[in-house]
Scaffold this active site. Structure first.
Site, PDB file in Angstrom:
ATOM      1  N   ASP A   1      29.525  60.641  47.258  1.00 32.42           N
ATOM      2  CA  ASP A   1      28.289  59.875  47.401  1.00 32.42           C
ATOM      3  C   ASP A   1      27.076  60.713  46.993  1.00 32.42           C
ATOM      4  OD1 ASP A   1      27.404  57.383  47.940  1.00 32.42           O
ATOM      5  OD2 ASP A   1      27.295  57.596  50.097  1.00 32.42           O
TER       6      ASP A   1
ATOM      7  N   ASP B   1      29.831  52.075  53.039  1.00 34.39           N
ATOM      8  CA  ASP B   1      29.106  52.666  54.163  1.00 34.39           C
ATOM      9  C   ASP B   1      29.531  52.032  55.482  1.00 34.39           C
ATOM     10  OD1 ASP B   1      27.711  54.163  52.297  1.00 34.39           O
ATOM     11  OD2 ASP B   1      26.190  52.619  52.034  1.00 34.39           O
TER      12      ASP B   1
END
Length: 552
Positions: free
Chosen positions: A384, A436
């Site tokens: 990420d 997420d």
């Protein structure tokens, strides 16, 4: 009682897992302001970049506003609609606008990019008496119009605005056929309070918690009766259909990083309408499976006998009555969303489909222990950060955010939960990627299963603390979004807050891994006086080794 399970949807959900995990860990929220950069600021060419709302009317009918950006040079646009003039839009005699055109006097000039420089176009429009210049870029992005040291003749005061290629095409199409087009340019101030974020936060936290407890609370788990010596127990035992479970391994982390990075780069370099529609199609399949699973389990929970009624169909076989009722409704929702993605209410269908798909995936895919959790979450954490923050140094743009935004003339990628910004004059959406929720959700679900398997309650369990950690981590994400004014990789905050704080030193054999997974989280949690993630609590209670090798 035959309970609804994700068995039939397992294969499809797993096929969907890769693209979902690929795009989902992207930034939470996207940058709604044009960032200042190191482009040169020279005398009479030092304006800040302004985000501009281009409102236009076609034959008196107002169309959806477009977004543009001002140049370093020229005039500034007003910050309210009441202060902005509504003027006719005119194309100069040469569509590129490199020469003076008398018909521009008192109007807004609309030109294409090409053949001459920004300044030459602006000078030609200003000398023709135009009140403003709108330039259509030749790519689906707005470029920063700056000056070089050799540029001169910067005395004009008209605003110069650039819009993306697709937005420019909308304007030119509206002006075809001698239609009357009027425009208004202004740059409203962004609202101080973003009312969508609390709802998005609540949606993400609720989805994570629901997915963790879904099987136990909604599907229901009945204890099988032990068979008695006379064999009668076998006849009385309820028939249950066990869900198909896929258990992740530590090697999954490395496969994820390599494959996801390759596909992400492919979508970055070949970002097109067809790739966006491919993702939409995959999302529709997953959303259909998710909606069917959610509705079926809820109906069977309320009516235990409903799951036992089956109907035999030609070429299909036995199908439960619940499926015959639920599947057409779910299909209708999916088709309506797919065909009305530009609707102001399309986000409702997208969120409903996304939540259903994520809950389904978290019933099928499970982590057996925190050894696998550490490998997967730390890999996702680094993935990420690299593709959001470090990739611009290599590719000039954030690869993750560029791919997630999609193209202006195609559908936006739907791998996010989103909420409209009702209090923001710029409209738009706040959003959070599925990853997420899915990545930390795997750990949250593991903690719930572990607590149940070991008879732990709220006080001595792990699930409540990991959920609190997730809630705080998501809060830190939006604080970072507010402070940095740019999209944030949410896993940067969520992984340390759920996996990684250590309250006491673990055993020597475990120390290196735990330090890696907890160094960033220790900073965050020390600020608020909490030490309650799964690694921290495991070390504090002397159960870290059991958690590391557990199989819940």
């Amino acid at each position: 009682m035959a309970v609804a399970s994700p068995r039939r949807g397992g294969a499809v959900a797993l096929l969907l897992l890769l693209p979902v995990l690929l795009l989902a860990p992207g930034a939470a929220g996207f940058n709604t302001e044009f960032e200042e950069d190191k482009s040169p600021k020279l005398p009479r060419c030092n304006n800040p970049f302004q985000k501009v709302k281009v409102v236009y009317w076609v034959d008196g009918e107002q169309m959806s506003a477009l977004i543009g950006m001002t140049a370093r040079f020229g005039g500034m646009v007003p910050d309210t609609a009441s202060a902005a003039e509504r003027l006719p839009a005119v194309i100069p005699s040469s569509k590129t606008g490199c020469q003076k055109s008398p018909q521009l006097a008192g109007n807004i000039a609309v030109t294409e990019r090409g053949e001459c420089t920004y300044l030459e176009k602006a000078n030609a429009a200003a000398s023709s008496g135009a009140k403003a210049l709108i330039m259509a870029n030749d790519i689906d992005d707005v470029g920063k119009m700056v000056c070089s040291k050799n540029d001169t003749a910067l005395d004009f005061k008209i605003p110069v605005v650039i819009v993306s290629r697709s937005n420019g095409l909308k304007i030119f199409e509206a002006m075809d056929g001698a239609k009357k087009v009027e425009m208004q340019l202004y740059s409203p101030n962004k609202a101080a309070f973003d009312g969508a974020i609390p709802f998005l936060w609540l949606m993400a936290v609720s989805t994570t918690a629901c997915a963790a407890v879904w099987t136990a609370v909604v599907v229901g788990e009945e204890e099988k009766k032990a068979p008695s010596g006379d064999g009668e127990g076998d006849q009385e035992a309820p028939k249950t259909e066990e869900p198909e479970i896929v258990e992740l391994q530590a090697e999954t982390a490395f496969v994820f990083v390599i494959v996801s990075s390759c596909v992400l780069l492919f979508l970055f370099f070949f970002n097109s309408i067809w790739s966006a529609w491919l993702m939409v199609g995959l999302f529709c399949l997953g959303g259909l499976q998710g909606l069917h699973f959610l509705a079926s389990t809820l109906i069977v929970r309320a009516c235990k006998k409903c799951g036992d009624t089956k109907i035999k169909l030609p070429a299909v076989g036995n199908v439960t009555a619940v499926t015959l009722v639920v599947l057409p409704i779910a299909l209708f929702i999916v088709i309506m969303w797919a065909t009305h993605q530009s609707s102001p209410f399309a986000w409702v269908g997208q969120n409903l489909m996304g939540i259903g798909m994520m809950i389904l995936v978290l019933q099928i895919v499970q982590m057996p222990n925190i050894k696998v959790a550490s490998a997967l979450l730390i890999s996702a954490f680094l993935y990420d950060i690299f593709w959001v923050f470090i990739s611009p140094l290599i590719f000039k743009k954030s690869v993750m955010i560029t791919v997630a935004k999609g193209t202006d003339d195609g559908p936006s990628l739907p791998m996010v939960l989103k909420m409209p910004k009702e209090f923001d004059v710029w409209n738009g959406y706040d959003m959070i990627g599925f990853g997420d929720i899915l990545f930390p959700g795997l750990l949250v679900a593991f903690s719930f299963r572990y607590d149940r398997a070991h008879g732990k309650g709220v006080a001595n369990g792990y699930f409540p603390y990991v959920m609190i950690g997730y809630a705080f981590g998501l809060s830190f994400t939006y604080v970072g979004l507010y402070l940095m004014k740019s999209g944030q990789p949410a896993l940067l905050y969520l992984v340390p807050c759920t996996l990684g704080t250590i309250a006491n030193q673990p055993s020597p054999a475990m120390a290196p891994t735990c330090r890696i997974s907890s160094s960033y989280g220790l900073i965050l949690w020390s600020e608020i006086g909490l030490a309650g993630t799964i690694v921290g609590l495991g070390a504090q209670r002397g159960e870290l080794s059991q958690l590391w090798n557990a199989k819940a």
